[in-house]
Design a protein around this motif. Structure first.
Motif, PDB file in Angstrom:
ATOM      1  N   ILE A   1      22.718  79.888 -20.983  1.00  0.00           N
ATOM      2  CA  ILE A   1      21.485  80.186 -20.245  1.00  0.00           C
ATOM      3  C   ILE A   1      21.798  81.069 -19.043  1.00  0.00           C
ATOM      4  N   PHE A   2      22.872  80.752 -18.332  1.00  0.00           N
ATOM      5  CA  PHE A   2      23.268  81.559 -17.175  1.00  0.00           C
ATOM      6  C   PHE A   2      23.827  82.909 -17.605  1.00  0.00           C
ATOM      7  N   PHE A   3      24.647  82.907 -18.662  1.00  0.00           N
ATOM      8  CA  PHE A   3      25.270  84.149 -19.113  1.00  0.00           C
ATOM      9  C   PHE A   3      24.214  85.175 -19.536  1.00  0.00           C
ATOM     10  N   LYS A   4      23.215  84.732 -20.272  1.00  0.00           N
ATOM     11  CA  LYS A   4      22.147  85.636 -20.726  1.00  0.00           C
ATOM     12  C   LYS A   4      21.479  86.313 -19.534  1.00  0.00           C
ATOM     13  N   ARG A   5      21.195  85.563 -18.503  1.00  0.00           N
ATOM     14  CA  ARG A   5      20.496  86.103 -17.341  1.00  0.00           C
ATOM     15  C   ARG A   5      21.396  87.015 -16.509  1.00  0.00           C
ATOM     16  N   LEU A   6      22.620  86.600 -16.306  1.00  0.00           N
ATOM     17  CA  LEU A   6      23.540  87.413 -15.518  1.00  0.00           C
ATOM     18  C   LEU A   6      23.878  88.720 -16.231  1.00  0.00           C
ATOM     19  N   TRP A   7      23.978  88.655 -17.552  1.00  0.00           N
ATOM     20  CA  TRP A   7      24.251  89.867 -18.332  1.00  0.00           C
ATOM     21  C   TRP A   7      23.096  90.857 -18.212  1.00  0.00           C
ATOM     22  N   HIS A   8      21.872  90.349 -18.277  1.00  0.00           N
ATOM     23  CA  HIS A   8      20.694  91.223 -18.160  1.00  0.00           C
ATOM     24  C   HIS A   8      20.592  91.795 -16.744  1.00  0.00           C
ATOM     25  N   ILE A   9      20.838  90.978 -15.738  1.00  0.00           N
ATOM     26  CA  ILE A   9      20.790  91.438 -14.347  1.00  0.00           C
ATOM     27  C   ILE A   9      21.815  92.537 -14.109  1.00  0.00           C
ATOM     28  N   SER A  10      22.983  92.417 -14.739  1.00  0.00           N
ATOM     29  CA  SER A  10      24.069  93.388 -14.515  1.00  0.00           C
ATOM     30  C   SER A  10      23.686  94.803 -14.926  1.00  0.00           C
ATOM     31  N   GLY A  11      22.689  94.950 -15.787  1.00  0.00           N
ATOM     32  CA  GLY A  11      22.252  96.281 -16.197  1.00  0.00           C
ATOM     33  C   GLY A  11      21.465  97.000 -15.123  1.00  0.00           C
ATOM     34  N   TYR A  12      20.923  96.258 -14.152  1.00  0.00           N
ATOM     35  CA  TYR A  12      20.078  96.843 -13.110  1.00  0.00           C
ATOM     36  C   TYR A  12      20.594  96.541 -11.700  1.00  0.00           C
ATOM     37  N   TYR A  13      21.161  95.360 -11.525  1.00  0.00           N
ATOM     38  CA  TYR A  13      21.727  94.966 -10.224  1.00  0.00           C
ATOM     39  C   TYR A  13      23.122  94.386 -10.467  1.00  0.00           C
ATOM     40  N   PRO A  14      24.071  95.231 -10.855  1.00  0.00           N
ATOM     41  CA  PRO A  14      25.402  94.745 -11.254  1.00  0.00           C
ATOM     42  C   PRO A  14      26.141  93.993 -10.159  1.00  0.00           C
ATOM     43  N   GLN A  15      26.006  94.452  -8.908  1.00  0.00           N
ATOM     44  CA  GLN A  15      26.712  93.787  -7.806  1.00  0.00           C
ATOM     45  C   GLN A  15      26.175  92.368  -7.586  1.00  0.00           C
ATOM     46  N   VAL A  16      24.872  92.208  -7.721  1.00  0.00           N
ATOM     47  CA  VAL A  16      24.275  90.877  -7.589  1.00  0.00           C
ATOM     48  C   VAL A  16      24.744  89.976  -8.725  1.00  0.00           C
ATOM     49  N   ALA A  17      24.815  90.530  -9.931  1.00  0.00           N
ATOM     50  CA  ALA A  17      25.240  89.750 -11.093  1.00  0.00           C
ATOM     51  C   ALA A  17      26.667  89.230 -10.927  1.00  0.00           C
ATOM     52  N   VAL A  18      27.564  90.079 -10.424  1.00  0.00           N
ATOM     53  CA  VAL A  18      28.955  89.655 -10.219  1.00  0.00           C
ATOM     54  C   VAL A  18      29.038  88.610  -9.119  1.00  0.00           C
TER      55      VAL A  18
ATOM     56  N   ILE B   1      19.177  84.102  -9.085  1.00  0.00           N
ATOM     57  CA  ILE B   1      19.315  84.511 -10.489  1.00  0.00           C
ATOM     58  C   ILE B   1      17.950  84.729 -11.127  1.00  0.00           C
ATOM     59  N   SER B   2      17.013  83.820 -10.905  1.00  0.00           N
ATOM     60  CA  SER B   2      15.688  83.948 -11.528  1.00  0.00           C
ATOM     61  C   SER B   2      14.929  85.150 -10.966  1.00  0.00           C
ATOM     62  N   TYR B   3      15.070  85.405  -9.660  1.00  0.00           N
ATOM     63  CA  TYR B   3      14.372  86.548  -9.064  1.00  0.00           C
ATOM     64  C   TYR B   3      14.886  87.866  -9.634  1.00  0.00           C
ATOM     65  N   TYR B   4      16.199  88.058  -9.616  1.00  0.00           N
ATOM     66  CA  TYR B   4      16.753  89.326 -10.100  1.00  0.00           C
ATOM     67  C   TYR B   4      16.636  89.455 -11.622  1.00  0.00           C
ATOM     68  N   TYR B   5      16.630  88.340 -12.327  1.00  0.00           N
ATOM     69  CA  TYR B   5      16.407  88.382 -13.777  1.00  0.00           C
ATOM     70  C   TYR B   5      14.984  88.837 -14.077  1.00  0.00           C
ATOM     71  N   THR B   6      14.035  88.340 -13.294  1.00  0.00           N
ATOM     72  CA  THR B   6      12.630  88.703 -13.505  1.00  0.00           C
ATOM     73  C   THR B   6      12.377  90.165 -13.207  1.00  0.00           C
ATOM     74  N   ILE B   7      12.871  90.650 -12.059  1.00  0.00           N
ATOM     75  CA  ILE B   7      12.607  92.055 -11.730  1.00  0.00           C
ATOM     76  C   ILE B   7      13.400  92.991 -12.643  1.00  0.00           C
ATOM     77  N   SER B   8      14.536  92.519 -13.168  1.00  0.00           N
ATOM     78  CA  SER B   8      15.276  93.326 -14.145  1.00  0.00           C
ATOM     79  C   SER B   8      14.468  93.469 -15.424  1.00  0.00           C
ATOM     80  N   LYS B   9      13.825  92.391 -15.856  1.00  0.00           N
ATOM     81  CA  LYS B   9      12.988  92.447 -17.049  1.00  0.00           C
ATOM     82  C   LYS B   9      11.779  93.351 -16.823  1.00  0.00           C
TER      83      LYS B   9
END
Length: 321
Positions: A256-273, A302-310
């Motif tokens: 569950i965490f990996f899916k979200r962090l992977w998606h975030i990394s496409g738009y906010y990579p520094q936040v994802a790391v 995680i939820s905020y950056y995952y949402t705006i990445s989507k």
């Protein structure tokens, strides 16, 4: 569900407590996502970039205020566990609280605030000196290495994303690698090593207890036969998860965490790391996602950056079509 059924048959209260502590962070993560979707998705599309920029600025301001108060508090308060006033004491302050500022570094790096990130990075080492939290020091060093890589060889967004996703994969892999290394190490040491004044010894002793109580059936499944197996004090998040819901349940938890962090990394990579270091890597010696305030902070970011990445992903898809 299987874990709850197992609790009903065994009446194992510690098992139930750990299950609840595992379920709550996931529900919190999903709850924040629902909130942010309703807040962002239904706004006018042309205002989305402005809304996202304003929200990012508010997160930075919030973190910076907390960070500065944390830096100044030791100079006028009675002890290191107090924050802002002597009447406020933060639970597990020295062990957990400083770690949240890794997220601040990630947000600053994502917003390209190089002056602020250098200042916060320098002050963070001073905060480490005040709290003597070794985990915080390790996270700072790892994020520093990552940041140095992306500003030297990470030219272009695609390279930054590639470096970031490589780091994320290594961080998740380190969870498993740590257990293998511990098993190998425990086979070579004697019981004399587990000295009560040795921090490393106490942590390894807990892991030794975990593996001593393990059996194949309970290790892989959430069904519990032995009441001694489940424990929330293993000081390793993966061990706690396996003890309560088995390796399959633990894998689902981290997926569950990996899916979200992977998606975030496409738009906010520094936040994802930064979020990976905080919520995943720190779990090697702590239980970040099961701790009262750290799982709330982690879920929020995680939820905020995952949402705006989507949202940004959908906007790009619509513009291309």
């Amino acid at each position: 569900l299987v874990s709850f059924i197992s609790y009903i048959f065994n009446n194992n209260i510690p098992h139930l407590i750990v299950i609840i502590k595992i379920v709550i962070p996931i529900l919190t993560l999903l709850g924040f996502e629902i909130y942010f979707r309703r807040k962002i998705f239904f706004r006018e599309k042309e205002y989305l970039p402005e809304i996202i920029q304003n929200s990012n600025s508010k997160i930075i301001y919030m973190f910076m205020i907390v960070f500065l108060i944390t830096m100044m508090s030791p100079f006028f308060l009675d002890n290191n566990y107090n924050w802002l006033t002597n009447k406020i004491a933060i639970y597990d302050y020295l062990q957990y609280f400083p770690l949240i500022f890794i997220l601040l570094l990630g947000v600053l790096a994502s917003n390209k605030n190089r002056l602020f990130i250098l200042l916060v990075f320098y002050l963070s080492f001073y905060l480490f000196d005040l709290t003597d939290t070794v985990t915080f020091f390790v996270l700072l060093v790892l994020f520093g290495i990552y940041y140095l890589l992306i500003i030297t060889i990470g030219k272009g967004k695609n390279n930054i994303v590639l470096i970031s996703r490589t780091f994320i994969c290594i961080i998740f892999f380190s969870l498993i690698l740590y257990h293998f290394l511990v098993i190998i190490y425990l086979s070579f040491i004697t019981l004399d090593f587990f000295d009560e004044y040795n921090v490393l010894g106490r942590r390894l002793e807990l892991m030794n207890i975990f593996y001593s109580n393990s059996n194949i059936f309970e290790f892989f499944t959430p069904i519990r036969i032995s009441t001694d197996y489940v424990d929330k004090f293993y000081h390793n998040e993966l061990a706690v998860l396996i003890s309560a819901i088995g390796i399959f349940g633990a894998s689902l938890f981290y997926l569950i965490f990996f899916k979200r962090l992977w998606h975030i990394s496409g738009y906010y990579p520094q936040v994802a790391v930064a979020a990976s270091l905080f919520s995943i890597f720190a779990g090697i010696v702590n239980t970040i996602n099961l701790h009262p305030y750290t799982f709330i902070i982690s879920s929020f970011i995680i939820s905020y950056y995952y949402t705006i990445s989507k949202v940004q992903s959908q906007s790009q898809s619509q513009s291309q079509s």
